[in-house]
Scaffold this motif. Structure first.
Motif, short mmCIF file in Angstrom:
data_model
loop_
_atom_site.label_atom_id
_atom_site.label_comp_id
_atom_site.label_asym_id
_atom_site.label_seq_id
_atom_site.Cartn_x
_atom_site.Cartn_y
_atom_site.Cartn_z
N ALA A 35 -3.63 -1.01 2.80
CA ALA A 35 -3.64 0.40 2.63
C ALA A 35 -3.25 0.94 1.12
O ALA A 35 -3.55 2.12 0.73
CB ALA A 35 -2.36 1.05 3.55
N ALA A 36 -2.66 0.01 0.41
CA ALA A 36 -2.21 0.28 -0.98
C ALA A 36 -3.31 0.10 -1.82
O ALA A 36 -3.00 0.74 -3.05
CB ALA A 36 -1.02 -0.85 -1.36
N TRP A 37 -4.40 -0.26 -1.63
CA TRP A 37 -5.45 -0.48 -2.53
C TRP A 37 -6.70 0.41 -2.21
O TRP A 37 -7.22 0.66 -1.31
CB TRP A 37 -5.87 -2.03 -2.83
N THR A 38 -7.61 0.60 -3.31
CA THR A 38 -8.69 1.49 -3.25
C THR A 38 -9.95 0.57 -3.31
O THR A 38 -9.58 -0.54 -3.66
CB THR A 38 -8.76 2.61 -4.57
N PRO A 39 -11.10 0.75 -2.94
CA PRO A 39 -12.26 0.16 -3.03
C PRO A 39 -12.38 -0.27 -4.60
O PRO A 39 -13.01 -1.44 -4.76
CB PRO A 39 -13.28 0.86 -2.46
#
Length: 94
Positions: A35-39
């Protein structure tokens, strides 16, 4: 023991980059941690030992992600970015 997983990110019309994750790939850990990370963050990591909410523990040097024409589960779990968030891809539909 490792619970391996893949994170599939669409990079083209029929192109998905599959980023390898070595530890703690089960949904109860991965979904909150992802949840804390983008693609873009995941693609930049290239190959990951463990996804945590505060850190991507990456291999050094990393291997490039596998590029496949669709999300493909080859390990225990597969995660994809869908509707602005990460989801477990349980059906492993191909």
């Amino acid at each position: 023991m490792s619970t391996r997983a893949q994170i599939a990110i669409q990079t083209g019309p029929e192109e998905w980059a599959h980023v390898y994750t070595h530890f703690y790939g089960y949904p109860a850990h991965m979904l909150p941690a992802l949840a804390a990370w983008t693609p873009e963050d995941i693609l930049a990591a290239r190959e990951i030992r463990q996804v945590r909410a505060d850190e991507l523990d990456c291999f050094d040097p990393p291997r490039a992600p596998r590029i496949l024409p669709r999300p493909t589960c080859e390990l225990s779990y597969l995660y994809i970015w869908q509707d602005s968030g990460w989801v477990d891809f349980p059906d492993h539909a191909e």
